[in-house]
Write an enzyme that holds these catalytic residues in place. Structure first.
Site, PDB file in Angstrom:
ATOM      1  N   GLU A  84      31.815 -10.786   6.574  1.00 44.47           N
ATOM      2  CA  GLU A  84      32.435 -12.051   6.183  1.00 44.47           C
ATOM      3  C   GLU A  84      33.414 -11.906   5.027  1.00 44.47           C
ATOM      4  O   GLU A  84      34.308 -12.735   4.854  1.00 44.47           O
ATOM      5  CB  GLU A  84      31.348 -13.062   5.809  1.00 44.47           C
ATOM      6  CG  GLU A  84      30.566 -13.568   7.011  1.00 44.47           C
ATOM      7  CD  GLU A  84      29.471 -14.549   6.624  1.00 44.47           C
ATOM      8  OE1 GLU A  84      29.045 -14.523   5.453  1.00 44.47           O
ATOM      9  OE2 GLU A  84      29.045 -15.321   7.505  1.00 44.47           O
ATOM     10  N   GLU A 115      13.046   1.911  10.851  1.00 44.52           N
ATOM     11  CA  GLU A 115      12.823   1.630   9.433  1.00 44.52           C
ATOM     12  C   GLU A 115      11.888   2.644   8.774  1.00 44.52           C
ATOM     13  O   GLU A 115      11.831   2.741   7.547  1.00 44.52           O
ATOM     14  CB  GLU A 115      12.276   0.227   9.237  1.00 44.52           C
ATOM     15  CG  GLU A 115      10.847   0.019   9.689  1.00 44.52           C
ATOM     16  CD  GLU A 115      10.324  -1.360   9.303  1.00 44.52           C
ATOM     17  OE1 GLU A 115       9.245  -1.411   8.703  1.00 44.52           O
ATOM     18  OE2 GLU A 115      11.011  -2.365   9.597  1.00 44.52           O
TER      19      GLU A 115
END
Length: 325
Positions: A84, A115
């Site tokens: 963004e 992870e």
């Protein structure tokens, strides 16, 4: 490693123990009640967020990068924040970027075990330098991939910032600044995409926005480094220029077209009634800070004499009279 069962994000929430018996509206009200607690917790962490911004600002001005590391929801929020900033503030994508456990495909679908891959986490920051900043994000504060990335980033000399949603997170041992926002038990036990995810998004919004403001990508509260890459953003650039200078749409659009749609360049050019190249030079002389470019210091920085063009019209005293969507 911290026992998952001891984390407050994994605790049972008595306020939502009967959520499966509620109708749709009441389910949503309970969720909203829980979300309403997050902002106050983030506010408590503002001193640490400020330290993180100032640390990143120093490294950025030295030519460094900001690289975010996360797994699962945390990694996806990191990728969203980085993406963004490109159209909103014109941030170079190679200088503010995100890396997610499992690679880019993990943004769209979960990659099991990613992870926990300590070896991969330790390899991902291998290109970092002492000018860079690594930001590790983990709701639990204990994600092995993130901790390994932070540790390796430190070995490379990078500054390190940690973001977690529990008190005294394990990742703090690998960080120069730790932002710990204790969001507590989730509405759905252990579903940290809820309050913890909301807190992470708020922290990232605050961090990146404050950094961009300090870098001069905002004038008043106008995002004057917006990349006008489509018609909506070009219309926004016109509106921002009008708000900052008081000229009409036609004049703003004409100047923007000659300024490669750079709002801050158009503002300076209109303010001084000068050509685009001179406006760009004024901005470059003050590191792109629009407000400073409109002041006498910019003229002095250019080594200009009394012949420098004077403003053709005063800049709008308050360039932010209206909100911009």
């Amino acid at each position: 490693m911290t026992d998952l069962a001891t984390l407050t994000t994994e605790a049972l929430n008595p306020r939502t123990a009967d959520i499966d018996r509620l109708d749709t509206a009441d389910i949503l009200l309970r969720l909203n009640d829980e979300d309403a607690t997050v902002a106050a917790q983030v506010r408590l962490a503002i001193p640490e967020i400020a330290r993180a911004v100032d640390l990143a600002l120093e490294r950025w001005r030295a030519g460094g990068r900001i690289i975010l590391f996360g797994a699962g929801t945390s990694g996806r929020l990191a990728a969203l924040d980085a993406a963004e900033l490109i159209p909103t503030f014109g941030a170079p994508p190679d200088r503010y970027a995100a890396r997610i456990a499992g690679g880019e495909n993990a943004f769209r679908r979960p990659i099991e075990g990613a992870e926990d891959d300590v070896a991969d986490g330790a390899n991902v920051p291998d290109d970092l330098t002492p000018s860079d900043v690594a930001i590790g994000i983990a709701a639990s504060g204990r994600t092995p991939w993130v901790i390994a990335a932070l540790r390796r980033a430190g070995e490379r000399g990078a500054a390190r910032i940690g973001i977690a949603c529990v008190a005294q997170p394990a990742l703090a041992a690998e960080c120069d600044v730790t932002i710990a926002v204790e969001t507590g038990a989730e509405a759905i036990s252990g579903s940290t995409r809820l309050k913890a995810g909301t807190a992470q998004k708020m922290i990232l919004n605050a961090f990146s926005t404050a950094l961009m403001v300090r870098l001069g990508k905002v004038y008043g509260n106008l995002m004057v480094d917006v990349l006008a890459t489509n018609e909506k953003l070009r219309a926004r650039a016109v509106r921002l220029t009008c708000l900052a200078t008081g000229v009409d749409d036609e004049r703003a659009r004409a100047v923007l077209a000659t300024a490669d749609w750079s709002v801050k360049t158009a503002i300076v050019a209109i303010h001084f009634g000068t050509d685009i190249e001179t406006a760009r030079a004024r901005l470059e002389a003050v590191d792109g800070m629009t407000r400073l470019a409109l002041e006498p210091q910019a003229t002095e920085a250019l080594g200009a004499q009394a012949s420098v063009p004077r403003p053709s019209a005063p800049i709008a005293e308050n360039p932010c009279q209206d909100n911009v969507d």
